[in-house]
Structures are given as structure tokens and as C-alpha cells.
Write a protein that holds these residues in place. Sequence first.
Motif, PDB file in Angstrom:
ATOM      1  N   HIS A 190      28.172  28.972  30.285  1.00 23.04           N
ATOM      2  CA  HIS A 190      28.736  28.995  30.316  1.00 23.04           C
ATOM      3  C   HIS A 190      30.303  29.562  30.830  1.00 23.04           C
ATOM      4  N   ALA A 191      29.893  30.582  29.241  1.00 20.67           N
ATOM      5  CA  ALA A 191      30.544  32.433  29.785  1.00 20.67           C
ATOM      6  C   ALA A 191      29.836  33.349  31.018  1.00 20.67           C
ATOM      7  N   ASP A 192      28.763  32.984  31.224  1.00 18.97           N
ATOM      8  CA  ASP A 192      28.712  33.178  32.817  1.00 18.97           C
ATOM      9  C   ASP A 192      28.993  32.482  33.935  1.00 18.97           C
ATOM     10  N   TYR A 193      29.138  31.606  34.056  1.00 16.20           N
ATOM     11  CA  TYR A 193      30.136  30.924  34.566  1.00 16.20           C
ATOM     12  C   TYR A 193      30.862  31.603  34.274  1.00 16.20           C
ATOM     13  N   LEU A 194      31.978  31.349  34.087  1.00  7.87           N
ATOM     14  CA  LEU A 194      33.354  31.996  34.050  1.00  7.87           C
ATOM     15  C   LEU A 194      33.402  33.270  34.108  1.00  7.87           C
ATOM     16  N   ARG A 195      32.742  33.981  33.924  1.00  7.99           N
ATOM     17  CA  ARG A 195      33.191  35.718  33.831  1.00  7.99           C
ATOM     18  C   ARG A 195      32.546  35.701  35.291  1.00  7.99           C
ATOM     19  N   GLU A 196      31.801  34.560  36.797  1.00  9.61           N
ATOM     20  CA  GLU A 196      31.684  34.514  37.841  1.00  9.61           C
ATOM     21  C   GLU A 196      33.630  33.789  38.521  1.00  9.61           C
ATOM     22  N   VAL A 197      33.432  33.318  37.715  1.00 10.35           N
ATOM     23  CA  VAL A 197      35.121  32.505  38.721  1.00 10.35           C
ATOM     24  C   VAL A 197      35.750  33.407  38.545  1.00 10.35           C
ATOM     25  N   PHE A 198      36.415  33.855  37.328  1.00 11.45           N
ATOM     26  CA  PHE A 198      37.348  35.317  36.817  1.00 11.45           C
ATOM     27  C   PHE A 198      36.435  36.231  38.029  1.00 11.45           C
ATOM     28  N   SER A 199      35.829  36.574  38.755  1.00 15.08           N
ATOM     29  CA  SER A 199      35.590  37.832  39.310  1.00 15.08           C
ATOM     30  C   SER A 199      36.045  37.430  40.720  1.00 15.08           C
ATOM     31  N   GLN A 200      36.283  36.710  40.949  1.00 14.43           N
ATOM     32  CA  GLN A 200      36.912  35.833  42.049  1.00 14.43           C
ATOM     33  C   GLN A 200      38.154  36.351  42.320  1.00 14.43           C
ATOM     34  N   ALA A 201      38.923  36.454  40.855  1.00 17.84           N
ATOM     35  CA  ALA A 201      40.646  36.394  41.513  1.00 17.84           C
ATOM     36  C   ALA A 201      40.934  37.413  42.480  1.00 17.84           C
ATOM     37  N   ASP A 202      41.880  37.308  43.100  1.00 18.31           N
ATOM     38  CA  ASP A 202      42.299  38.320  44.594  1.00 18.31           C
ATOM     39  C   ASP A 202      42.848  39.272  43.837  1.00 18.31           C
ATOM     40  N   TYR A 203      43.870  38.981  42.552  1.00 15.60           N
ATOM     41  CA  TYR A 203      44.680  40.242  42.487  1.00 15.60           C
ATOM     42  C   TYR A 203      44.323  40.154  40.696  1.00 15.60           C
ATOM     43  N   HIS A 204      44.615  41.045  40.007  1.00 16.42           N
ATOM     44  CA  HIS A 204      44.385  41.218  38.840  1.00 16.42           C
ATOM     45  C   HIS A 204      44.949  42.023  37.992  1.00 16.42           C
ATOM     46  N   VAL A 205      45.887  41.710  36.852  1.00 18.64           N
ATOM     47  CA  VAL A 205      46.669  41.960  36.358  1.00 18.64           C
ATOM     48  C   VAL A 205      45.945  42.227  34.595  1.00 18.64           C
ATOM     49  N   GLN A 206      46.250  43.161  33.608  1.00 18.00           N
ATOM     50  CA  GLN A 206      45.774  43.390  32.624  1.00 18.00           C
ATOM     51  C   GLN A 206      47.864  43.118  31.977  1.00 18.00           C
ATOM     52  N   THR A 207      46.968  42.880  30.240  1.00 18.27           N
ATOM     53  CA  THR A 207      48.519  43.061  29.602  1.00 18.27           C
ATOM     54  C   THR A 207      48.250  43.739  28.077  1.00 18.27           C
ATOM     55  N   VAL A 208      48.836  44.777  27.796  1.00 15.56           N
ATOM     56  CA  VAL A 208      49.143  44.995  26.989  1.00 15.56           C
ATOM     57  C   VAL A 208      49.158  44.360  25.555  1.00 15.56           C
ATOM     58  N   PRO A 209      48.014  44.510  24.639  1.00 11.59           N
ATOM     59  CA  PRO A 209      46.902  44.902  24.176  1.00 11.59           C
ATOM     60  C   PRO A 209      45.837  44.838  24.728  1.00 11.59           C
ATOM     61  N   VAL A 210      44.891  45.314  25.648  1.00 14.34           N
ATOM     62  CA  VAL A 210      43.466  45.057  26.466  1.00 14.34           C
ATOM     63  C   VAL A 210      42.315  45.077  25.469  1.00 14.34           C
ATOM     64  N   CYS A 211      41.654  43.429  25.384  1.00 15.91           N
ATOM     65  CA  CYS A 211      40.715  43.937  25.322  1.00 15.91           C
ATOM     66  C   CYS A 211      39.228  44.443  25.407  1.00 15.91           C
ATOM     67  N   SER A 212      39.182  43.569  27.022  1.00 15.69           N
ATOM     68  CA  SER A 212      37.715  44.383  27.603  1.00 15.69           C
ATOM     69  C   SER A 212      38.930  45.140  28.795  1.00 15.69           C
ATOM     70  N   PRO A 213      39.076  46.051  28.504  1.00 17.90           N
ATOM     71  CA  PRO A 213      39.539  47.145  30.643  1.00 17.90           C
ATOM     72  C   PRO A 213      39.128  46.810  31.238  1.00 17.90           C
ATOM     73  N   LYS A 214      39.425  47.390  32.380  1.00 14.41           N
ATOM     74  CA  LYS A 214      38.643  47.269  33.714  1.00 14.41           C
ATOM     75  C   LYS A 214      38.897  47.527  34.785  1.00 14.41           C
ATOM     76  N   ALA A 215      39.256  47.930  35.409  1.00 17.80           N
ATOM     77  CA  ALA A 215      39.714  48.137  36.752  1.00 17.80           C
ATOM     78  C   ALA A 215      40.500  47.382  37.197  1.00 17.80           C
ATOM     79  N   VAL A 216      41.610  47.436  37.237  1.00 18.26           N
ATOM     80  CA  VAL A 216      42.794  46.248  38.209  1.00 18.26           C
ATOM     81  C   VAL A 216      43.824  46.919  38.802  1.00 18.26           C
TER      82      VAL A 216
END
Length: 344
Positions: A130-156
Motif C-alpha cells: 500500500h505504501a508503494d502504491y500511494l508513493r506513486e500516486v502522490f508523486s503524480q501531483a502537478d503541484y506540491h506544497v509542504q507545511t512546517v513542521p515538515v516530516c519528509s522534506p522534498k524539492a517542492v
Amino acid sequence: MYAVYEMDPTIHFDIFTTIPPWFFEDYLVGPFTYHEVLTDIGLIQKTPLYADLAKTVAQLDQFIPFQTAWVCELTREIERLKCRLVVCDISPLGIAVARKAGVPSLLVENFTWDWVYEEYTGTHDRLRRHADYLREVFSQADYHVQTVPVCSPKAVDLTVAPVSRNTRCIGKEVRHGLNIPDAGRMVLITMGGVPEDYSAMKGLSLPKDVFVVIPGAGNFLEIYGNLMTLPHRSRFFHPDLVAAADAVVGKVGYSTLAEVYHGGVPFGFIKRRNFRESDILSAFIENYMNGLAVDEESFRKGKWVSVIPRLLEMPRIQRNGPNGAAQIGEFVCGLLETAKGSFC
């Protein structure tokens, strides 16, 4: 959504969720249409502090992979509604539907569920799939915003300050509405909206000038000496209760942390065991807020009362920085500066 309405009152939201409609009716100032749709499983909670992993896995088995007919039905619906953007607060189904419909999607998160599930794969192997499947789904978002405190920082596309709802009224009005005297000290207990048994709290021995308020602890307002319980939906807006308090004690979860952060109130925080986000939120409190850790056992046995004097000695912090909600609102309005239509 509130921030977007303030910037563009012509916007219409179509909200796909299982959260009760009143949650939006009580806060949003602009028009919206409610659609009762299960869009996420997350973690099934036994209590505010403990998840039922077996039940979570069983429900994920029914939810993932997304059924083609289900995605197609929702795709037709957002096409009918002429949605211009699909905004997902870590809810993965919207990203898949937006991709199918050819509509841009925006993921807003401080963690994603694949990151959370990774912690449990050693004891619940099916979560790995399930984690592998959802990781792929989340990666397909066109835009990505992270909110502090960020748990897993990425290039967003954007990282914003803590996101919370704004207060509606001043603390003095809230305290008068609760019949707390001007010289009284108010302590708010909050466990993030998940039902909890607070019966042991009714026998607490509290200092005479300390008044404890517990929202979501019953079906109506009840008073037990210096302790009062409120229903989950009451005339007291939760961010107003936080801002009116002299201290907050409760589960360290994102929404509570963000409201306490912007209120500048000292926070007696209870960590969730075996939940990856808790360590990151706790570190943020220790670095950027006034607060102290409250042991779960001492909370359940009522011994946490002994920390009240220490909490009340901590000063309130005056916040002058932005609310992440407004930062995201600006980003969303910038994406759709010339487009008109509905958000989903």
C-alpha cells in the motif's frame, strides 16, 4: 479554503469528503457544495493516541488499488462541475481522479501516508504494498506544497508556515462565555477531535484559580467544579478556545500544534507512541514554542495536574509571521489567476 475566499470571493468549492458538512458550514464564508465520498483511509484510530493497524490494513485492502469504475465516475463528476484545480490534503484519490480528468492537482502535506506506513511494515507486511502504491500516486501531483513542521522534506513548489484556522473573537469574550473569572487561569485539554474517555478528569483536584475546559468530551456543556466539558460542535470555535487559554494540554497532532503555535500559548504535549510524526512535531515544539512533554500515563491518571504551575509560568509568544493558510491561498490564486470555475 477560507484564505482563498478572502482573496477571491467568486470562487466556489466542491468538497469531496466524509468529514461532516457542519465542519465547513461553521467556518467557511463562501459557497461550497458538499459531496460525501471516501477519499482516504489514513490510520483507523482506537483512541486519540493509538491506531488499529489490523483494521487499517483491512480497509486499505478494500480501498487500494483504486477501482477503475470509481475513478471514472468521479472523473465525470469533476468534468461536469468544470473544476479547474483539485486540491488534496494528503488524500490520494483526488490526485488519481485529477490525472484521469486532465485537471491540475495540488498536494498539500506535512507528511504522506506512504511515509507513515513505512514505520509499520515490519509487523504488517501488507502495508508495504500500500505504501508503494500511494508513493506513486502522490508523486503524480502537478503541484506540491509542504507545511512546517515538515516530516519528509522534498524539492517542492512551496514550503509554508504552520497552517491553522484564524481566530474569530478575542480571548476575553470566550472566557466570559465560559464564565471564567478575569483572575482565573484557563487550561484547554484537546485530543484532536478523536473520541476519548474523560470520566477520570471529573475527579481532578485543581487549584482554585485554574479552570479546565475539554471540548469534544460529551454531548452538551457540563460543569464539574472548575472543570467543564463541551460537545464536539459547540458555539465556541476551537481556535478561539486555544487562543483564550493560558495553556493547552493534549495530543501532539498537526492541527493542534498549528493552532497553539499561532496562539503563542504554552503547550503540554502528549506524544503518540509508534507514530513517526510525533517525534518531529515534538522537536518543533521544543525549538520554536514554549511547552513541555506530558507523559501519557500521568495524563490518564490525572497526575499531569502537577505540571500546570510550570506551564502557566511560561510566557505567551507573540507571533508576527504569516499563517501558512494565507501563503497557500496566494499560491492557489496565483495558479488560477485568470481561470474561473470550481475547486475540488
